[in-house]
Design a protein around this motif. Structure first.
Motif, short mmCIF file in Angstrom:
data_model
loop_
_atom_site.label_atom_id
_atom_site.label_comp_id
_atom_site.label_asym_id
_atom_site.label_seq_id
_atom_site.Cartn_x
_atom_site.Cartn_y
_atom_site.Cartn_z
N UNK A 108 0.71 -1.18 -0.05
CA UNK A 108 -0.04 -0.11 0.02
C UNK A 108 0.98 1.34 0.06
N UNK A 109 0.31 2.21 -0.58
CA UNK A 109 0.92 3.56 -0.88
C UNK A 109 -0.18 4.48 -0.30
N UNK A 110 0.14 5.42 0.62
CA UNK A 110 -0.78 6.44 1.06
C UNK A 110 0.08 7.92 0.82
N UNK A 111 -0.90 8.80 0.14
CA UNK A 111 -0.61 10.05 -0.21
C UNK A 111 -1.24 10.79 0.57
N UNK A 112 -0.52 11.94 1.09
CA UNK A 112 -1.27 13.08 1.83
C UNK A 112 -0.90 14.44 1.25
N UNK A 113 -1.70 14.61 0.05
CA UNK A 113 -1.44 15.86 -0.60
C UNK A 113 -2.11 16.98 0.04
N UNK A 114 -1.42 18.18 0.35
CA UNK A 114 -2.10 19.39 0.75
C UNK A 114 -1.96 20.35 -0.25
N UNK A 115 -3.14 20.86 -0.45
CA UNK A 115 -3.14 21.93 -1.53
C UNK A 115 -3.77 23.02 -1.14
N UNK A 116 -3.22 24.28 -1.78
CA UNK A 116 -3.53 25.63 -1.38
C UNK A 116 -3.89 26.25 -2.73
N UNK A 117 -5.50 26.54 -2.75
CA UNK A 117 -5.93 27.26 -4.10
C UNK A 117 -6.26 28.59 -3.64
N UNK A 118 -6.70 29.40 -4.90
CA UNK A 118 -7.09 30.82 -4.82
C UNK A 118 -8.55 31.03 -4.49
N UNK A 119 -9.25 30.09 -4.95
CA UNK A 119 -10.95 30.29 -5.07
C UNK A 119 -11.53 29.52 -3.87
N UNK A 120 -12.11 29.92 -2.91
CA UNK A 120 -12.90 29.10 -1.95
C UNK A 120 -13.82 28.28 -2.39
N UNK A 121 -14.65 28.79 -3.40
CA UNK A 121 -15.64 28.09 -3.82
C UNK A 121 -15.11 26.77 -4.54
N UNK A 122 -14.07 26.60 -4.69
CA UNK A 122 -13.67 25.26 -5.66
C UNK A 122 -12.90 24.14 -4.72
N UNK A 123 -12.96 24.53 -3.24
CA UNK A 123 -12.50 23.42 -2.49
C UNK A 123 -12.87 22.20 -2.71
N UNK A 124 -14.16 21.95 -2.86
CA UNK A 124 -14.60 20.46 -2.96
C UNK A 124 -14.38 20.07 -4.32
N UNK A 125 -14.25 20.54 -5.25
CA UNK A 125 -13.66 20.28 -6.86
C UNK A 125 -12.23 19.76 -6.63
N UNK A 126 -11.53 20.71 -5.91
CA UNK A 126 -10.09 20.41 -5.75
C UNK A 126 -9.74 19.24 -5.10
N UNK A 127 -10.92 18.79 -4.19
CA UNK A 127 -10.36 17.45 -3.45
C UNK A 127 -10.74 16.38 -4.33
N UNK A 128 -11.98 16.33 -4.90
CA UNK A 128 -12.47 15.53 -5.62
C UNK A 128 -11.48 15.25 -6.93
N UNK A 129 -10.80 15.94 -7.52
CA UNK A 129 -9.81 16.09 -8.59
C UNK A 129 -8.76 14.91 -8.39
N UNK A 130 -8.34 14.93 -7.13
CA UNK A 130 -7.34 13.67 -6.65
C UNK A 130 -7.79 12.52 -7.22
N UNK A 131 -8.98 12.06 -7.26
CA UNK A 131 -9.51 10.65 -7.83
C UNK A 131 -9.24 10.78 -9.23
N UNK A 132 -9.49 11.87 -10.11
CA UNK A 132 -8.98 11.74 -11.38
C UNK A 132 -7.64 11.70 -11.83
#
Length: 155
Positions: A108-132
Motif C-alpha cells: 500500500x501507498x498513502x499519499x497525503x497531498x495538501x493543496x492551497x488554491x485561490x478560490x474558496x468556492x472550488x475546495x470541494x472540486x479540488x479535493x475530488x480531482x485527486x481521484x481523477x
C-alpha cells in the motif's frame, strides 16, 4: 490509439567487498544509474537490507515516482478545471511487506497531498480531482497495490 514512449536507464556496478562485512558472501549494494543527459544517480539498498543509508534506494525512488506523478497529474486536471493551485505538498508513506523467504512487495501507498488554491468556492472540486489525477497517473496505473489519498485543501 495509444502512443508508446521508450525510457532507458543504464546501471553500473563493480564488485567491491563491503568493508563493514566480515564474510565474502555479501556484496556491496551501491551502484550507479545513468540516464542520458542527466546527472548520475547513486543508489543502494535500504538500510534495513544492508545498504548505504546515505543513498537513495529503489523503495525511495518508487515512492518518489508516485508522489511526483500524482502531483503532475493533479496539476493537469486542476488546470483543465480552472483551479489555480498556489501550493502543493505531500508527505507520502509506502508499506513494504517482506516474507520469510526474503521476497516482498509493496502492499500500500498513502499519499497525503495538501493543496492551497485561490478560490474558496472550488475546495470541494479540488479535493475530488485527486481521484481523477490518480486515474491518469502513469505510475499509479502501473502498480499492483492500492495508492490511497488523504487529501487536504485550503485557500
Amino acid at each position: 490509439m495509444a502512443f508508446k514512449h521508450l525510457f532507458k536507464a543504464e546501471l553500473n556496478w563493480t564488485s567491491k567487498k563491503n568493508p563493514e562485512e566480515t564474510t565474502s558472501k555479501l556484496y556491496s549494494k551501491s551502484h550507479q544509474i545513468k540516464i542520458e543527459g542527466k546527472p548520475v544517480l547513486d543508489v543502494s539498498a535500504a538500510k534495513a537490507f544492508r545498504g548505504n543509508p546515505e543513498l537513495y534506494n529503489p523503495e525511495d525512488l518508487l515512492l518518489s515516482s508516485l508522489v511526483s506523478c500524482h502531483m503532475m497529474s493533479y496539476l493537469y486536471v486542476c488546470s483543465q478545471s480552472g483551479i489555480e493551485v498556489l501550493e502543493y505538498s505531500d508527505n507520502a508513506e509506502a508499506t513494504l511487506e517482506v516474507n520469510p523467504d526474503g521476497s516482498g512487495r509493496f502492499v500500500e501507498v498513502k499519499l497525503y497531498p495538501k493543496v492551497k488554491i485561490s478560490n474558496p468556492d472550488q475546495i470541494e472540486l479540488a479535493l475530488e480531482l485527486h481521484f481523477k489525477a490518480n486515474q491518469l497517473c502513469f505510475i499509479a496505473n502501473s502498480c499492483n497495490f492500492p495508492v490511497l489519498h488523504e487529501a487536504g485543501c485550503e485557500v
